[in-house]
Every structure is written in structure tokens, then in C-alpha cells.
Design a protein around this motif. Structure first.
Motif, PDB file in Angstrom:
ATOM      1  N   LEU A  90       0.839  -1.205   0.000  1.00 57.78           N
ATOM      2  CA  LEU A  90       0.000   0.000   0.000  1.00 57.78           C
ATOM      3  C   LEU A  90       0.870   1.250   0.000  1.00 57.78           C
ATOM      4  N   ASP A  91       2.009   1.183   0.688  1.00 62.61           N
ATOM      5  CA  ASP A  91       2.938   2.316   0.684  1.00 62.61           C
ATOM      6  C   ASP A  91       3.389   2.631  -0.737  1.00 62.61           C
ATOM      7  N   LYS A  92       3.705   1.583  -1.506  1.00 60.80           N
ATOM      8  CA  LYS A  92       4.160   1.785  -2.879  1.00 60.80           C
ATOM      9  C   LYS A  92       3.039   2.321  -3.771  1.00 60.80           C
ATOM     10  N   LEU A  93       1.811   2.032  -3.407  1.00 61.56           N
ATOM     11  CA  LEU A  93       0.671   2.441  -4.225  1.00 61.56           C
ATOM     12  C   LEU A  93       0.559   3.958  -4.333  1.00 61.56           C
ATOM     13  N   MET A  94       1.083   4.682  -3.351  1.00 58.35           N
ATOM     14  CA  MET A  94       1.017   6.142  -3.365  1.00 58.35           C
ATOM     15  C   MET A  94       1.737   6.747  -4.563  1.00 58.35           C
ATOM     16  N   GLN A  95       2.572   5.958  -5.235  1.00 56.31           N
ATOM     17  CA  GLN A  95       3.347   6.494  -6.341  1.00 56.31           C
ATOM     18  C   GLN A  95       2.512   6.683  -7.605  1.00 56.31           C
ATOM     19  N   PHE A  96       1.317   6.077  -7.669  1.00 56.66           N
ATOM     20  CA  PHE A  96       0.597   6.223  -8.934  1.00 56.66           C
ATOM     21  C   PHE A  96      -0.915   6.299  -8.816  1.00 56.66           C
ATOM     22  N   GLY A  97      -1.509   5.986  -7.682  1.00 55.99           N
ATOM     23  CA  GLY A  97      -2.955   5.839  -7.639  1.00 55.99           C
ATOM     24  C   GLY A  97      -3.734   7.065  -7.251  1.00 55.99           C
ATOM     25  N   ALA A  98      -5.035   7.057  -7.625  1.00 58.25           N
ATOM     26  CA  ALA A  98      -5.967   8.097  -7.197  1.00 58.25           C
ATOM     27  C   ALA A  98      -6.660   7.587  -5.948  1.00 58.25           C
ATOM     28  N   ILE A  99      -6.091   7.857  -4.799  1.00 57.23           N
ATOM     29  CA  ILE A  99      -6.465   7.066  -3.627  1.00 57.23           C
ATOM     30  C   ILE A  99      -6.694   7.898  -2.362  1.00 57.23           C
ATOM     31  N   SER A 127     -11.386  16.509 -11.884  1.00 59.63           N
ATOM     32  CA  SER A 127     -10.866  15.646 -10.825  1.00 59.63           C
ATOM     33  C   SER A 127      -9.501  15.110 -11.195  1.00 59.63           C
ATOM     34  N   VAL A 128      -8.616  15.032 -10.203  1.00 60.88           N
ATOM     35  CA  VAL A 128      -7.246  14.587 -10.418  1.00 60.88           C
ATOM     36  C   VAL A 128      -6.882  13.560  -9.362  1.00 60.88           C
ATOM     37  N   GLY A 129      -5.776  12.901  -9.578  1.00 59.89           N
ATOM     38  CA  GLY A 129      -5.388  11.800  -8.708  1.00 59.89           C
ATOM     39  C   GLY A 129      -4.975  12.232  -7.329  1.00 59.89           C
ATOM     40  N   GLN A 130      -5.261  11.375  -6.368  1.00 61.07           N
ATOM     41  CA  GLN A 130      -4.796  11.570  -5.002  1.00 61.07           C
ATOM     42  C   GLN A 130      -3.946  10.367  -4.642  1.00 61.07           C
ATOM     43  N   ARG A 131      -2.821  10.574  -3.991  1.00 56.93           N
ATOM     44  CA  ARG A 131      -1.952   9.457  -3.644  1.00 56.93           C
ATOM     45  C   ARG A 131      -1.851   9.334  -2.129  1.00 56.93           C
ATOM     46  N   VAL A 132      -1.774   8.105  -1.689  1.00 61.20           N
ATOM     47  CA  VAL A 132      -1.783   7.892  -0.247  1.00 61.20           C
ATOM     48  C   VAL A 132      -1.013   6.620   0.097  1.00 61.20           C
ATOM     49  N   ALA A 133      -0.433   6.611   1.281  1.00 62.84           N
ATOM     50  CA  ALA A 133       0.242   5.408   1.768  1.00 62.84           C
ATOM     51  C   ALA A 133      -0.549   4.836   2.927  1.00 62.84           C
ATOM     52  N   THR A 134      -0.274   3.594   3.276  1.00 63.81           N
ATOM     53  CA  THR A 134      -0.998   2.970   4.383  1.00 63.81           C
ATOM     54  C   THR A 134      -0.604   3.568   5.729  1.00 63.81           C
ATOM     55  N   SER A 135      -1.499   3.496   6.684  1.00 61.97           N
ATOM     56  CA  SER A 135      -1.251   4.114   7.984  1.00 61.97           C
ATOM     57  C   SER A 135      -2.290   3.646   8.978  1.00 61.97           C
ATOM     58  N   ASP A 136      -2.062   3.925  10.262  1.00 62.36           N
ATOM     59  CA  ASP A 136      -3.083   3.685  11.273  1.00 62.36           C
ATOM     60  C   ASP A 136      -4.101   4.816  11.292  1.00 62.36           C
ATOM     61  N   LEU A 137      -3.884   5.857  10.524  1.00 61.14           N
ATOM     62  CA  LEU A 137      -4.765   7.012  10.467  1.00 61.14           C
ATOM     63  C   LEU A 137      -5.249   7.209   9.041  1.00 61.14           C
ATOM     64  N   ASP A 138      -6.350   7.952   8.894  1.00 61.64           N
ATOM     65  CA  ASP A 138      -6.803   8.321   7.565  1.00 61.64           C
ATOM     66  C   ASP A 138      -5.712   9.136   6.885  1.00 61.64           C
ATOM     67  N   GLN A 139      -5.691   9.074   5.558  1.00 60.39           N
ATOM     68  CA  GLN A 139      -4.644   9.776   4.829  1.00 60.39           C
ATOM     69  C   GLN A 139      -5.184  10.441   3.581  1.00 60.39           C
ATOM     70  N   GLY A 141      -3.004  12.038   0.204  1.00 57.19           N
ATOM     71  CA  GLY A 141      -1.676  12.327  -0.300  1.00 57.19           C
ATOM     72  C   GLY A 141      -0.623  11.835   0.667  1.00 57.19           C
ATOM     73  N   LEU A 142       0.319  12.688   1.005  1.00 52.94           N
ATOM     74  CA  LEU A 142       1.376  12.314   1.941  1.00 52.94           C
ATOM     75  C   LEU A 142       1.043  12.720   3.370  1.00 52.94           C
ATOM     76  N   ILE A 184      -0.149  18.650  -2.750  1.00 54.30           N
ATOM     77  CA  ILE A 184      -0.787  19.468  -3.786  1.00 54.30           C
ATOM     78  C   ILE A 184      -0.245  19.085  -5.158  1.00 54.30           C
ATOM     79  N   HIS A 185       1.069  18.917  -5.251  1.00 49.70           N
ATOM     80  CA  HIS A 185       1.687  18.549  -6.530  1.00 49.70           C
ATOM     81  C   HIS A 185       1.190  17.184  -6.999  1.00 49.70           C
ATOM     82  N   LEU A 186       1.199  16.182  -6.108  1.00 52.65           N
ATOM     83  CA  LEU A 186       0.789  14.834  -6.487  1.00 52.65           C
ATOM     84  C   LEU A 186      -0.682  14.759  -6.860  1.00 52.65           C
ATOM     85  N   ALA A 187      -1.498  15.654  -6.304  1.00 54.41           N
ATOM     86  CA  ALA A 187      -2.930  15.657  -6.596  1.00 54.41           C
ATOM     87  C   ALA A 187      -3.285  16.550  -7.778  1.00 54.41           C
TER      88      ALA A 187
END
Length: 448
Positions: A90-99, A127-139, A141-142, A184-187
């Protein structure tokens, strides 16, 4: 207008019922998947506008399957719901997904607000992509956090990311200004172009023009080859000007001209260049105070602050404080393949502390506690930054009599600079002087 399509795959019956009972869901054409249906394949086949997916695990195979849908994910919004356990895939998914990523238990009212915002964004076809990594909290982007101030920030960033407006970020030291800029840049639609960050307080006054605009070979002594400035390096993408108030005010007018006209010349060059770069600036100072103290030109501020963003300090983020502490521990456990825990009394100590250094200070405190502890992090392992009054008491005992003030000053500057790994902005802040004063004193030491 046709309804937007929504794919729903939620196995938890109570959560599913809570989601479908939200009035916002009536604005979508919803398709629910059965347990047997593969949600990744369904996304590929249906290409929905938005998908809400509960995942009980996320494997390398899942990551590889989704990585093939890069273009599709950047055209939709994907909301993942999980237990929040650390997951490298899930951490790696932040590199490309709208998440978006929500942890259990999910606040469906906040989820409904996200759906409302997604719908408004999709209607405008921006609408544009949002990227996120896994966490114990909502996320988003970064950024990590489940508190109301953070969700409010997420909604603001989502809206401004769709535009090319200049953004001026205000936040205390350690609050995460660069992470906000990167989010902001990633989104944004510029996410595939470079993100270039520069600390204005760390620039030598003599080289600011060269760092910003570049120089030609032979433009000045030591210029033995041509150099591309950050405006050129960030072409098509985003340029982040951190601690903009630490840039000497006489240089700020040159930056203003570029922002107003989009034109610049390299040092020693005659060719006129045109920039296609989004500007995001940041400071830990109050803008109005900085203007009055002549750390910031008023006209530059208004040009940069087409969209001002204020980051909430950690002390105003409620349960995010202990949530982030657990998050940092979980990732240390994952990185080092251990299973350390933390006592409730230690979490109480963390929650009761004011965190003047914000998330950065909390992260460092957890890293120190992780090193000091065996299997369980206790209160005694939590070493917070020394209070100023305690520092002063220690200094009274440590400074020997008869040492010249100049020697004490030089030692303080050199040691603080070394402690901050050469970061002149942070050093000046710690010493309570301006960056310009710091440069002047360093020049004096080099000349002596």
C-alpha cells in the motif's frame, strides 16, 4: 446530467449498511460487488468514477495488478478501507494511484463529505489523482490524520490542487509544510512533472540569482560550467519555495518580476526564458508580522498568496497525536522486523505534551524511545526537547568565567550549525537571529 458511477465492495455488513444509508449515495449510480467478485478486475472492466473498497489485505499481486491501471486510476477516485496495519505494498501504491485511505472504524459522515466533494469535482471534469500510503490514520496524499482539522485541510487541498493558483502555506516549524506542498503537486495535473523544493534560508545571498534562474559558464568567478536554476528544473511541474521570508528582501523583487511576467534570464545570459511552473511558498512566520518587520515584501505576498493555506499545529489535532505516535511505532516495527508496544501511560504522556516542534518533534521522540526501549516503550523512554528555562539553568553552570563573548557567540553558532547539519534557516531560528545576520557572522569568522 447523468449520475456518476460508483463501485462498492464492502464485506462488513454494518459498514456497508452505514455507507448505503448516506444521502450522498443517491447522487451516484451504485454497483455493489459480491464477496466472490474481484474488485480490481471490476475496476478495469467498468472504469467507475469512484470506487469504495474494503480490503482485508493487500498483496504484491494486488499492487502489480493495480500498477497496470495507472492511467485509469488517475481518472477516478479510489477509497480504500482497511484495518490500518502497515503494508509495504500500500505504501508503494502512493506512487501512482488516485487514492484515499480510511482506517476502521470509518466515520461515514466524513466519508459522505468526501463523496460530495468528489462529485462536485467530477462534475467540473477537473478531478485529479490523489496518492496515499498505508497508515493507522486516515490519509490524503502524503498527509496523515483523522482529526477534523486535517479533514478540513484535505478538502481545501483537493480543491486548490485542481488549479494552477500560487499557494502560500503558513505553518509552525515541523508541521509538515513540504508534505502539504508535495501533496498538492501529487494531486494536480502536474504530478508527472518535477517537484523541486528549495530552502530560501539556506541559500548564500551571492548565489540566489544563480540558484533561481541559473547561470552561463563564465558568468562569475567559479562558474566553470553552466547551471540550470530551479525554475528550469521544475519546468512543467511545481517549485516549492520553503521559508520564503528568509530570502533577503532585496532579492524578493526579482522573484516578483518572474511571477508577474513569467520571464527570466540566466545570470550572464541575454536569452529570455519563459517559465511554466506552479509556485508554492511557505513560511513559519505570521505573514503580516513578516511584512511589517520587512522580512517579506507585501506585493510578493499577495502575488504568492492567491490561495493561502494554514496547517493546524499538532496540539490542535486531538487524537491524531497518539495516533501518529502509534503510526511511527508501527513503521519502526515493520522496518526492523520487531513487535514493540507502548504502555497506555506513555501514550497519556504523549497526549499531554504541547509539541512545540509539531509532527517532526513527535517523530524524533518516538525514534529515540524506540532505540531506548526493549520490548515495551514506557514513560521513561520518552525524552522530550529540553524546555528553554531548563536550558538556561544548564547554561549558567556550563559557561566558564573569563571566556570572551565573541568566543561564546562563535561556539554557539558553529555548534548549532553542526547540530542542524548545516541548515542555516533552522540554525538562525534556534539562535533567535535572522538568516542575514547569521551569514554576516559566518563571513566574519571565515575572514578572521
Amino acid at each position: 446530467m447523468d449520475k456518476l458511477s460508483l463501485l462498492l465492495s464492502v464485506k462488513n455488513e454494518l459498514l456497508r449498511q452505514s455507507i448505503i444509508s448516506q444521502p450522498e449515495l443517491s447522487q451516484f449510480e451504485t454497483v455493489e460487488l459480491t464477496i466472490a467478485q474481484n474488485w480490481i478486475s471490476q475496476i478495469e472492466n467498468d472504469a467507475p468514477d469512484i470506487a469504495i473498497i474494503e480490503i482485508n489485505g493487500f498483496s504484491q499481486a494486488d499492487y502489480q495488478a493495480l500498477s497496470k491501471l495507472d492511467a485509469l486510476l488517475n481518472e477516478m477516485d479510489l477509497i480504500l478501507i482497511s484495518s490500518g496495519a502497515p503494508n509495504i505494498h500500500l505504501d508503494k501504491l502512493m506512487q501512482f494511484g488516485a487514492i484515499f485511505h480510511y482506517r476502521m472504524p470509518v466515520d461515514t459522515k466524513i466519508l459522505a463529505e468526501t463523496l460530495r466533494d468528489v462529485r462536485q469535482s467530477s462534475i467540473s471534469k477537473s478531478s485529479v489523482g490523489q496518492r496515499v500510503a498505508t497508515s493507522d490514520l486516515d490519509q490524503f496524499g502524503l498527509l496523515i490524520g483523522s482529526s477534523y482539522p486535517m479533514h478540513k485541510l484535505y478538502r481545501i487541498l483537493r480543491r486548490v490542487a485542481k488549479t494552477d493558483a500560487s499557494v502560500f502555506i503558513v505553518g509552525e516549524s515541523g508541521a509538515g509544510k513540504e508534505l502539504v506542498a508535495q501533496t498538492i503537486h501529487l494531486a494536480s495535473e502536474r504530478s508527472q512533472a518535477p517537484f523541486i523544493a528549495i530552502n530560501c534560508g539556506a541559500l548564500s545571498p551571492e548565489l540566489i540569482d544563480s540558484e533561481l534562474f541559473g547561470h552561463k559558464k563564465g558568468a562569475f568567478t567559479g562558474a566553470d560550467k553552466s547551471h540550470e536554476g530551479v525554475f528550469k528544473q521544475a519546468e512543467g511541474g511545481t517549485l516549492f519555495l520553503d521559508e520564503i521570508t528568509e530570502m533577503p528582501i532585496e532579492h524578493q523583487v526579482k522573484l516578483l518580476r518572474v511571477l508577474e511576467s513569467g520571464e527570466y534570464r540566466r545570470v550572464g545570459g541575454q536569452t529570455l526564458h519563459f517559465t511554466n511552473t506552479r509556485i508554492i511558498a511557505a513560511t513559519n512566520r505570521d505573514p503580516q508580522t513578516a511584512i511589517e518587520a520587512q522580512f517579506l515584501r507585501e506585493d510578493l505576498y499577495f502575488r504568492l498568496a492567491e490561495f493561502p493555506v494554514v496547517i493546524p499545529p499538532l496540539r490542535d489535532r486531538g487524537e491524531d497525536i497518539t495516533g501518529l505516535a502509534k503510526h511511527f511505532i508501527a513503521h519502526q516495527n515493520a522496518e526492523q522486523s520487531v513487535k514493540k508496544t507502548i504502555l497506555e501511560s506513555a501514550l497519556t504522556k504523549i497526549a499531554d505534551y504541547d509539541w512545540p516542534g509539531n509532527v517532526r518533534e513527535l517523530k524524533h521522540a518516538i525514534e529515540r524511545a524506540f532505540i531506548l526501549s526493549d520490548d515495551v516503550i514506557k514513560e521513561s523512554h520518552l525524552v522530550f526537547d529540553t524546555a528553554p528555562s531548563e536550558q538556561n539553568d544548564q547554561l549558567d553552570d556550563l559557561v566558564p568565567a573569563g571566556v570572551s563573548l565573541n568566543d561564546i557567540e562563535k561556539a554557539a553558532i558553529v555548534n548549532t550549525l553542526d547540530n542542524n547539519d548545516g541548515n542555516k534557516t533552522k540554525t538562525a531560528q534556534d539562535l533567535g537571529i535572522s538568516v542575514k545576520t547569521l551569514y554576516n557572522k559566518l563571513d566574519k569568522y571565515e575572514a578572521s
